[in-house]
Design a protein around this motif. Structure first.
Motif, PDB file in Angstrom:
ATOM      1  N   MET A   1       0.849  -1.187   0.000  1.00  0.00           N
ATOM      2  CA  MET A   1       0.000   0.000   0.000  1.00  0.00           C
ATOM      3  C   MET A   1       0.885   1.237   0.000  1.00  0.00           C
ATOM      4  O   MET A   1       1.651   1.459   0.934  1.00  0.00           O
ATOM      5  N   PRO A   2       0.850   2.040  -1.049  1.00  0.00           N
ATOM      6  CA  PRO A   2       1.723   3.217  -1.106  1.00  0.00           C
ATOM      7  C   PRO A   2       1.339   4.255  -0.049  1.00  0.00           C
ATOM      8  O   PRO A   2       0.167   4.409   0.300  1.00  0.00           O
ATOM      9  N   LEU A   3       2.340   4.985   0.422  1.00  0.00           N
ATOM     10  CA  LEU A   3       2.159   5.930   1.524  1.00  0.00           C
ATOM     11  C   LEU A   3       2.867   7.241   1.205  1.00  0.00           C
ATOM     12  O   LEU A   3       4.043   7.245   0.840  1.00  0.00           O
ATOM     13  N   SER A   4       2.149   8.344   1.367  1.00  0.00           N
ATOM     14  CA  SER A   4       2.716   9.678   1.165  1.00  0.00           C
ATOM     15  C   SER A   4       2.907  10.368   2.509  1.00  0.00           C
ATOM     16  O   SER A   4       1.992  10.382   3.337  1.00  0.00           O
ATOM     17  N   ALA A   5       4.076  10.946   2.718  1.00  0.00           N
ATOM     18  CA  ALA A   5       4.325  11.770   3.895  1.00  0.00           C
ATOM     19  C   ALA A   5       4.126  13.227   3.527  1.00  0.00           C
ATOM     20  O   ALA A   5       4.574  13.668   2.463  1.00  0.00           O
ATOM     21  N   CYS A   6       3.449  13.984   4.393  1.00  0.00           N
ATOM     22  CA  CYS A   6       3.129  15.391   4.125  1.00  0.00           C
ATOM     23  C   CYS A   6       3.623  16.259   5.273  1.00  0.00           C
ATOM     24  O   CYS A   6       3.343  15.970   6.440  1.00  0.00           O
ATOM     25  N   ILE A   7       4.330  17.342   4.940  1.00  0.00           N
ATOM     26  CA  ILE A   7       4.925  18.222   5.943  1.00  0.00           C
ATOM     27  C   ILE A   7       4.764  19.661   5.486  1.00  0.00           C
ATOM     28  O   ILE A   7       4.906  19.960   4.295  1.00  0.00           O
ATOM     29  N   ILE A   8       4.475  20.571   6.422  1.00  0.00           N
ATOM     30  CA  ILE A   8       4.531  22.004   6.132  1.00  0.00           C
ATOM     31  C   ILE A   8       5.747  22.586   6.838  1.00  0.00           C
ATOM     32  O   ILE A   8       6.140  22.118   7.912  1.00  0.00           O
ATOM     33  N   THR A   9       6.354  23.604   6.230  1.00  0.00           N
ATOM     34  CA  THR A   9       7.583  24.168   6.787  1.00  0.00           C
ATOM     35  C   THR A   9       7.619  25.680   6.669  1.00  0.00           C
ATOM     36  O   THR A   9       7.006  26.278   5.786  1.00  0.00           O
ATOM     37  N   PHE A  10       8.378  26.262   7.583  1.00  0.00           N
ATOM     38  CA  PHE A  10       8.802  27.657   7.486  1.00  0.00           C
ATOM     39  C   PHE A  10      10.035  27.822   8.363  1.00  0.00           C
ATOM     40  O   PHE A  10       9.971  27.674   9.584  1.00  0.00           O
ATOM     41  N   ASN A  11      11.175  28.058   7.732  1.00  0.00           N
ATOM     42  CA  ASN A  11      12.451  28.243   8.436  1.00  0.00           C
ATOM     43  C   ASN A  11      12.726  27.111   9.431  1.00  0.00           C
ATOM     44  O   ASN A  11      12.875  27.336  10.633  1.00  0.00           O
ATOM     45  N   GLU A  12      12.817  25.908   8.899  1.00  0.00           N
ATOM     46  CA  GLU A  12      13.054  24.708   9.712  1.00  0.00           C
ATOM     47  C   GLU A  12      14.350  24.016   9.321  1.00  0.00           C
ATOM     48  O   GLU A  12      14.472  22.793   9.425  1.00  0.00           O
ATOM     49  N   ALA A  13      15.347  24.785   8.886  1.00  0.00           N
ATOM     50  CA  ALA A  13      16.589  24.190   8.399  1.00  0.00           C
ATOM     51  C   ALA A  13      17.286  23.339   9.460  1.00  0.00           C
ATOM     52  O   ALA A  13      17.964  22.363   9.138  1.00  0.00           O
TER      53      ALA A  13
ATOM     54  N   LEU B   1       0.680  10.114   5.804  1.00  0.00           N
ATOM     55  CA  LEU B   1       1.322  10.260   7.111  1.00  0.00           C
ATOM     56  C   LEU B   1       1.712  11.725   7.234  1.00  0.00           C
ATOM     57  O   LEU B   1       2.594  12.202   6.517  1.00  0.00           O
ATOM     58  N   SER B   2       1.027  12.452   8.108  1.00  0.00           N
ATOM     59  CA  SER B   2       1.208  13.896   8.214  1.00  0.00           C
ATOM     60  C   SER B   2       2.027  14.232   9.453  1.00  0.00           C
ATOM     61  O   SER B   2       1.651  13.876  10.578  1.00  0.00           O
ATOM     62  N   LEU B   3       3.146  14.918   9.258  1.00  0.00           N
ATOM     63  CA  LEU B   3       4.031  15.303  10.348  1.00  0.00           C
ATOM     64  C   LEU B   3       4.309  16.789  10.319  1.00  0.00           C
ATOM     65  O   LEU B   3       4.153  17.447   9.281  1.00  0.00           O
ATOM     66  N   ASP B   4       4.751  17.311  11.459  1.00  0.00           N
ATOM     67  CA  ASP B   4       5.339  18.643  11.520  1.00  0.00           C
ATOM     68  C   ASP B   4       6.849  18.496  11.413  1.00  0.00           C
ATOM     69  O   ASP B   4       7.410  17.429  11.688  1.00  0.00           O
ATOM     70  N   ALA B   5       7.528  19.568  11.058  1.00  0.00           N
ATOM     71  CA  ALA B   5       8.970  19.509  10.869  1.00  0.00           C
ATOM     72  C   ALA B   5       9.716  19.212  12.164  1.00  0.00           C
ATOM     73  O   ALA B   5      10.863  18.758  12.129  1.00  0.00           O
ATOM     74  N   ASP B   6       9.075  19.451  13.310  1.00  0.00           N
ATOM     75  CA  ASP B   6       9.729  19.188  14.590  1.00  0.00           C
ATOM     76  C   ASP B   6       9.406  17.790  15.132  1.00  0.00           C
ATOM     77  O   ASP B   6       9.651  17.508  16.301  1.00  0.00           O
ATOM     78  N   GLU B   7       8.903  16.916  14.279  1.00  0.00           N
ATOM     79  CA  GLU B   7       8.546  15.557  14.682  1.00  0.00           C
ATOM     80  C   GLU B   7       9.351  14.535  13.891  1.00  0.00           C
ATOM     81  O   GLU B   7       9.762  14.796  12.764  1.00  0.00           O
ATOM     82  N   ARG B   8       9.558  13.357  14.510  1.00  0.00           N
ATOM     83  CA  ARG B   8      10.239  12.259  13.849  1.00  0.00           C
ATOM     84  C   ARG B   8       9.540  10.965  14.185  1.00  0.00           C
ATOM     85  O   ARG B   8       9.061  10.773  15.314  1.00  0.00           O
ATOM     86  N   VAL B   9       9.521  10.037  13.240  1.00  0.00           N
ATOM     87  CA  VAL B   9       8.950   8.716  13.473  1.00  0.00           C
ATOM     88  C   VAL B   9      10.007   7.848  14.147  1.00  0.00           C
ATOM     89  O   VAL B   9      11.102   7.645  13.604  1.00  0.00           O
ATOM     90  N   SER B  10       9.695   7.342  15.333  1.00  0.00           N
ATOM     91  CA  SER B  10      10.637   6.473  16.044  1.00  0.00           C
ATOM     92  C   SER B  10      10.717   5.118  15.351  1.00  0.00           C
ATOM     93  O   SER B  10       9.854   4.751  14.534  1.00  0.00           O
ATOM     94  N   GLY B  11      11.738   4.328  15.702  1.00  0.00           N
ATOM     95  CA  GLY B  11      11.876   3.004  15.127  1.00  0.00           C
ATOM     96  C   GLY B  11      10.695   2.109  15.433  1.00  0.00           C
ATOM     97  O   GLY B  11      10.220   1.356  14.577  1.00  0.00           O
ATOM     98  N   ALA B  12      10.213   2.194  16.681  1.00  0.00           N
ATOM     99  CA  ALA B  12       9.076   1.363  17.073  1.00  0.00           C
ATOM    100  C   ALA B  12       7.813   1.756  16.329  1.00  0.00           C
ATOM    101  O   ALA B  12       7.032   0.899  15.899  1.00  0.00           O
ATOM    102  N   LEU B  13       7.595   3.052  16.152  1.00  0.00           N
ATOM    103  CA  LEU B  13       6.417   3.500  15.420  1.00  0.00           C
ATOM    104  C   LEU B  13       6.527   3.121  13.946  1.00  0.00           C
ATOM    105  O   LEU B  13       5.540   2.699  13.330  1.00  0.00           O
ATOM    106  N   ARG B  14       7.699   3.256  13.386  1.00  0.00           N
ATOM    107  CA  ARG B  14       7.880   2.852  11.988  1.00  0.00           C
ATOM    108  C   ARG B  14       7.521   1.381  11.806  1.00  0.00           C
ATOM    109  O   ARG B  14       6.840   1.016  10.828  1.00  0.00           O
TER     110      ARG B  14
END
Length: 261
Positions: free
Chosen positions: A1-13, A76-89
């Motif tokens: 099942m294909p999965l798209s990740a979506c993120i919004i950003t502003f000055n998140e280098a 899969l919608s995330l904010d730039a300050d979030e990361r998927v942990s190994g367990a969640l992945r």
């Protein structure tokens, strides 16, 4: 099942790289940027994300626009300050291997870093969020642009594992963000006819602190739990104050200045 990740950003280098790296298992990554002046766009492009530009008009609207740009229906919608942990992945990939057959959306816990340690008690955790969903059955819906959330028509399941969250770069960042969110929420409430009262000014902040720090055992997070509880109570107080000022026709911003030429 294909999965798209979506993120919004502003000055998140400083944060977008780690976020994107945690999404390597997704079939595509869509980033909608609202005019960053740092290296956010360059980093996201170099890491294989498809980057689009759109003026920011609210958190909910920006996120829903991003969902609409995805190629695949499972998001899969995330904010730039979030990361998927190994367990969640691992949990997400297991659900995907089954074709996401049992749900229209999935909810999981969010674990927030606070001054170098993760908060595991109080109002901070588990803070479950619905971020994995079938856009054919839901999305970032509603009229509220702040404290936005995903809703779906259909069953919602829980997944094991944490979404790792790095919400604040410093205390100043938290204070600025808190005031901004308090104002946005107060303006939303005011536009919809809600009004502040003395008990919201006095009792609501005290209740927020008591609930998080005592009833939900925020004290177990040590001094970080104490500071976090105070800051969350400050958000409630600032929101009530701004709403009070709005309903009494008082200025929230500095008045225009007529400086001499």
């Amino acid at each position: 099942m294909p999965l798209s990740a979506c993120i919004i950003t502003f000055n998140e280098a400083d944060r977008i790289g780690d976020c994107l790296a945690s999404l390597a298992f997704c079939d595509e990554i869509v980033v909608v940027d609202s005019g960053s002046t740092d290296a956010t766009v360059a980093i996201a492009t170099a890491m294989g994300a498809r980057v689009l530009q759109r003026p920011f008009d609210g958190f909910r609207s920006q996120k829903q626009f991003t969902v609409g740009q995805a190629t695949h229906d499972w998001i899969l919608s995330l904010d730039a300050d979030e990361r998927v942990s190994g367990a969640l992945r691992a949990s997400i990939e297991a659900a995907r291997a089954d074709g996401f057959a049992d749900a229209a959306g999935y909810r999981f816990a969010r674990l927030s870093d606070y001054f170098g340690r993760f908060l595991r008690h109080g109002n901070a955790y588990p803070d479950r969020v619905l971020r994995l969903f079938d856009r054919r059955h839901g999305g970032w819906r509603g009229k509220r642009e702040i404290h936005e959330s995903v809703t779906v028509d259909g069953p919602v399941r829980r997944l094991a594992g944490d979404l790792i969250h790095y919400p604040y770069r410093s205390l100043q960042h938290q204070a600025t963000k808190t005031l901004c969110y308090a104002r946005m929420m107060a303006e939303h409430d005011f536009a919809r006819g809600r009004r502040a009262s003395w008990h919201k000014l006095v009792l609501a902040p005290a209740w927020r602190f008591w609930r998080g720090y005592v009833l939900r055992a925020g004290f177990l997070d040590g001094w970080r739990g104490l500071v976090y509880a105070y800051m969350r109570a400050s958000y409630v107080r600032e929101k009530a104050i701004i709403l009070w000022l709005l309903q009494h026709g008082q200025p929230v911003d500095d008045p225009p200045r007529n400086d001499p030429p």
